[in-house]
Write an enzyme that holds these catalytic residues in place. Structure first.
Site, PDB file in Angstrom:
ATOM      1  N   ASP A 110       0.843  -1.194   0.000  1.00 21.69           N
ATOM      2  CA  ASP A 110       0.000   0.000   0.000  1.00 21.69           C
ATOM      3  C   ASP A 110       0.887   1.256   0.000  1.00 21.69           C
ATOM      4  O   ASP A 110       1.760   1.381  -0.855  1.00 21.69           O
ATOM      5  CB  ASP A 110      -0.961  -0.058   1.207  1.00 21.69           C
ATOM      6  CG  ASP A 110      -2.015   1.020   1.206  1.00 21.69           C
ATOM      7  OD1 ASP A 110      -2.996   0.895   0.463  1.00 21.69           O
ATOM      8  OD2 ASP A 110      -1.854   1.995   1.963  1.00 21.69           O
ATOM      9  N   TYR A 152      -1.376  11.430   1.739  1.00 25.51           N
ATOM     10  CA  TYR A 152      -2.248  11.726   0.597  1.00 25.51           C
ATOM     11  C   TYR A 152      -2.203  13.217   0.250  1.00 25.51           C
ATOM     12  O   TYR A 152      -2.256  13.589  -0.920  1.00 25.51           O
ATOM     13  CB  TYR A 152      -3.689  11.322   0.912  1.00 25.51           C
ATOM     14  CG  TYR A 152      -3.882   9.844   1.106  1.00 25.51           C
ATOM     15  CD1 TYR A 152      -4.091   9.003   0.019  1.00 25.51           C
ATOM     16  CD2 TYR A 152      -3.857   9.275   2.369  1.00 25.51           C
ATOM     17  CE1 TYR A 152      -4.270   7.640   0.186  1.00 25.51           C
ATOM     18  CE2 TYR A 152      -4.034   7.917   2.552  1.00 25.51           C
ATOM     19  CZ  TYR A 152      -4.239   7.101   1.453  1.00 25.51           C
ATOM     20  OH  TYR A 152      -4.409   5.749   1.625  1.00 25.51           O
ATOM     21  N   HIS A 204      -7.167  -6.648  -0.513  1.00 26.38           N
ATOM     22  CA  HIS A 204      -6.072  -5.683  -0.476  1.00 26.38           C
ATOM     23  C   HIS A 204      -4.994  -6.030   0.555  1.00 26.38           C
ATOM     24  O   HIS A 204      -3.806  -5.886   0.301  1.00 26.38           O
ATOM     25  CB  HIS A 204      -6.643  -4.299  -0.174  1.00 26.38           C
ATOM     26  CG  HIS A 204      -5.646  -3.192  -0.162  1.00 26.38           C
ATOM     27  ND1 HIS A 204      -4.938  -2.803  -1.284  1.00 26.38           N
ATOM     28  CD2 HIS A 204      -5.222  -2.378   0.859  1.00 26.38           C
ATOM     29  CE1 HIS A 204      -4.134  -1.793  -0.963  1.00 26.38           C
ATOM     30  NE2 HIS A 204      -4.286  -1.519   0.322  1.00 26.38           N
TER      31      HIS A 204
END
Length: 313
Positions: A101, A227, A292
């Site tokens: 990730d 982010y 995931h």
């Protein structure tokens, strides 16, 4: 878990928490969002038993590692700087890297900036994503997926930090919906009070409690700042546009992974684009009926894949 040792290391102006076990060549494990060193607990135990020194830090802004307040302190250069300082503190020239990730995104930057530090890279979930010189990443995602796309939702400081860690973690870890993660503003992180989710079999209430305790102490701001620094990363990596990653790589992904099932990713991974950008890409593994968080969902399988790759070097 008491067999795993914990310590603090001074890196790049901050104090970083690391978990480690074993002796031998170093395997550096990098977690993603919204996780901690703890996501690698099964890998640490497995690889340390096979003759490796397994080390998993809490990345900047997570867990017991310091969390600078400014968004600009979470650029790829800062995070890679932390990792290079950590590697240097271990007294080794090179490490194996295993990352998932956001950890994988940071690991790609590490391989791009400092390939001499990485012996080989086992990448989980997120392939190398080459820089598009024509548009900033957040704007690109907004154009493709709209304002409800999770990364677009995460941009505004203070907007979603107040969410309860327990509910956020449950919803993210239990999510097996393919494709880009989108949710309306009133259901940020996908939380729907009308429909409570249950934990997957591979993640216990005890695991959730460990995560929630750390996020209650630290909050989500540091994690979300990764982010919020995406456009900054784009601006400061112009010099690396079209530069290939020249590190041996094995890529592993679940067939239901939200990244892998995002439009365009499968084509990039399988139709030559990925191999062009990463010429030493040796293997691509797609794990059937896996989501995931494959290092936890399929821990034994992932452990075997890691070992089968790194033992060659």
């Amino acid at each position: 878990m008491e067999e795993i040792k914990h310590g603090m290391v001074g890196v790049n102006g901050i104090r970083m928490h690391i978990a480690e076990k074993g002796e031998g060549p170093v395997v550096l494990f990098l977690h993603g969002f919204p996780e901690l060193w703890y996501t690698w607990r099964r890998q640490i135990l497995a690889l340390s038993s096979l003759g490796y020194r397994a080390i998993a830090p809490d990345l900047r802004g997570y867990g017991d590692t310091e969390a600078p307040s400014s968004i600009s302190s979470y650029s790829c250069h800062h995070i890679v700087g932390d990792l290079v300082a950590l590697i240097n503190s271990l007294g080794v020239e090179q490490v194996f890297v295993v990352a998932h990730d956001w950890g994988a995104i940071i690991a790609w930057y590490l391989c791009l900036f400092c390939p001499e530090k990485v012996k080989a890279f086992v990448c989980l979930s997120v392939p190398f994503l080459p820089r598009n010189p024509n548009i900033k990443p957040v704007e690109s995602m907004r154009a493709l997926f709209g304002d409800d796309y999770c990364i677009c939702r995460f941009q505004e400081p203070g907007k979603i930090e107040h969410r309860l860690p327990t509910e956020v973690l449950k919803n993210i870890l239990a999510n097996r919906k393919p494709g880009p993660s989108c949710f309306p503003e009133e259901k940020c992180f996908g939380i729907d009070p009308e429909n409570r989710v249950t934990l997957p079999s591979w993640f216990s209430e005890q695991d959730l409690s460990f995560y929630a305790t750390k996020f209650n102490q630290r909050g989500f701001t540091g994690a979300l700042n990764y982010y919020r620094a995406m456009n900054l990363n784009w601006e400061t990596t112009a010099a690396w546009t079209e530069v290939q990653v020249k590190v041996p790589v094995k890529f592993i992904v679940g067939e239901l992974d939200m990244v892998y099932t995002t439009p365009g990713i499968k084509e990039y991974v399988h139709n030559g684009g990925f191999k062009k950008d990463v010429p030493l890409l040796e293997e691509i593994v797609v794990i059937e009926d896996a989501g995931h968080f494959i290092n936890q969902e399929r821990a034994e399988e992932i452990n075997a894949h890691i070992y089968d790759f790194i033992k060659k070097f």
